[in-house]
Design a protein around this motif. Sequence first.
Motif, PDB file in Angstrom:
ATOM      1  N   PRO A  85      53.126 -25.377 -18.353  1.00  0.00           N
ATOM      2  CA  PRO A  85      52.976 -25.580 -16.908  1.00  0.00           C
ATOM      3  C   PRO A  85      52.583 -24.268 -16.236  1.00  0.00           C
ATOM      4  N   PRO A  86      51.891 -24.349 -15.111  1.00  0.00           N
ATOM      5  CA  PRO A  86      51.497 -23.111 -14.429  1.00  0.00           C
ATOM      6  C   PRO A  86      52.739 -22.336 -13.977  1.00  0.00           C
ATOM      7  N   ARG A  87      52.617 -21.051 -14.013  1.00  0.00           N
ATOM      8  CA  ARG A  87      53.752 -20.202 -13.600  1.00  0.00           C
ATOM      9  C   ARG A  87      53.771 -20.082 -12.093  1.00  0.00           C
TER      10      ARG A  87
END
Length: 96
Positions: A85-87
Motif C-alpha cells: 500500500p502507498p506510504r
Amino acid sequence: MPHTELTVGDLIDLLSACDRGAPVRQAMNPFFPMAHRVERVVQATDETGLPVVYLAEGRDADTQLGHLPPEVAVELAWQSPVQAPPRRPRRSAGGK
C-alpha cells in the motif's frame, strides 16, 4: 478444449535453458502453493498402455520445503501480483 500435456522432450527443452547445477523442485497446489523436493523420475504406462513419466517427491520429512516464493506463484498465475500500500506521511510528535 483439449488439454495438451508436457512431454519429456518439452521438459528437456525447457530444462536445457536452466543452470545444470540448480536443484529441481515441484510447485504444487495453486490454492496453497508449496515447494517440494523432487527425488525420483519413474517411467510407467498409463491405463491405455501409453508411456508416462512421473516426477516424484521424496518420503523424507523435509521433502516439503515450505511456501512457494510469491514471485513463482505470480509467474505461474496462481496468485495476483501484490503491491505494498502507498506510504502515508508520518505524523510529527506534536500531532500535526
